[in-house]
Scaffold this motif. Sequence first.
Motif, short mmCIF file in Angstrom:
data_model
loop_
_atom_site.label_atom_id
_atom_site.label_comp_id
_atom_site.label_asym_id
_atom_site.label_seq_id
_atom_site.Cartn_x
_atom_site.Cartn_y
_atom_site.Cartn_z
N LEU A 168 0.82 -1.21 0.00
CA LEU A 168 0.00 0.00 0.00
C LEU A 168 0.86 1.26 0.00
O LEU A 168 0.53 2.25 -0.68
CB LEU A 168 -0.95 0.00 1.19
N LEU A 169 1.95 1.24 0.75
CA LEU A 169 2.86 2.38 0.75
C LEU A 169 3.46 2.60 -0.63
O LEU A 169 3.51 3.73 -1.13
CB LEU A 169 3.96 2.16 1.79
N LEU A 170 3.88 1.53 -1.27
CA LEU A 170 4.42 1.62 -2.62
C LEU A 170 3.36 2.11 -3.59
O LEU A 170 3.64 2.96 -4.45
CB LEU A 170 4.95 0.26 -3.06
N LEU A 171 2.16 1.61 -3.43
CA LEU A 171 1.06 2.00 -4.31
C LEU A 171 0.73 3.48 -4.16
O LEU A 171 0.70 4.22 -5.15
CB LEU A 171 -0.18 1.15 -4.02
N VAL A 172 0.54 3.94 -2.95
CA VAL A 172 0.11 5.32 -2.72
C VAL A 172 1.25 6.31 -2.93
O VAL A 172 1.14 7.26 -3.72
CB VAL A 172 -0.49 5.47 -1.30
N VAL A 173 2.37 6.08 -2.25
CA VAL A 173 3.48 7.03 -2.34
C VAL A 173 4.16 6.95 -3.70
O VAL A 173 4.41 7.98 -4.35
CB VAL A 173 4.49 6.80 -1.20
N GLY A 174 4.43 5.75 -4.16
CA GLY A 174 5.11 5.59 -5.45
C GLY A 174 4.30 6.15 -6.60
O GLY A 174 4.81 6.93 -7.41
N THR A 175 3.04 5.77 -6.67
CA THR A 175 2.19 6.27 -7.74
C THR A 175 1.96 7.77 -7.60
O THR A 175 1.91 8.49 -8.60
CB THR A 175 0.85 5.51 -7.76
N GLY A 176 1.83 8.24 -6.38
CA GLY A 176 1.67 9.67 -6.16
C GLY A 176 2.86 10.47 -6.64
O GLY A 176 2.72 11.53 -7.28
N LEU A 177 4.06 9.98 -6.35
CA LEU A 177 5.26 10.67 -6.82
C LEU A 177 5.38 10.61 -8.34
O LEU A 177 5.79 11.60 -8.97
CB LEU A 177 6.50 10.07 -6.15
N ILE A 178 5.05 9.48 -8.92
CA ILE A 178 5.07 9.39 -10.38
C ILE A 178 4.09 10.40 -10.97
O ILE A 178 4.40 11.10 -11.94
CB ILE A 178 4.73 7.95 -10.84
N TYR A 179 2.91 10.50 -10.38
CA TYR A 179 1.91 11.45 -10.86
C TYR A 179 2.41 12.89 -10.74
O TYR A 179 2.24 13.69 -11.67
CB TYR A 179 0.60 11.27 -10.08
N LEU A 180 3.02 13.23 -9.61
CA LEU A 180 3.50 14.60 -9.41
C LEU A 180 4.63 14.96 -10.38
O LEU A 180 4.70 16.09 -10.87
CB LEU A 180 3.98 14.79 -7.98
N VAL A 181 5.52 14.02 -10.65
CA VAL A 181 6.68 14.32 -11.48
C VAL A 181 6.37 14.18 -12.97
O VAL A 181 6.73 15.05 -13.76
CB VAL A 181 7.88 13.42 -11.08
#
Length: 82
Positions: free
Chosen positions: A29-42
């Motif tokens: 879940l951490l990888l899903l939320v934080v990882g995908t969120g960072l990909i979205y932001l960048v």
Amino acid sequence: PCDWSLKMTRDLRKYAKQTNVRIGVGAFLLLLVVGTGLIYLVYGSGAAVGGLLCLGAAAVPIALIFISLELMDWIQKRANRS
């Protein structure tokens, strides 16, 4: 006074298994939320969708391995009962 140690039984294998499952789910879940969120932001929404597809593709073999190990554990426990 109530002595809780007499009422509670310790099943350390069950506790360890439960803890490992919680750590695995939390990490995913951490990888899903934080990882995908960072990909979205960048990189934007298209890349975030691609990241979600990659996470989903990686989760399938992991889930199949986990299911097969649980099935083997269940078979072994049933074989030892008889």
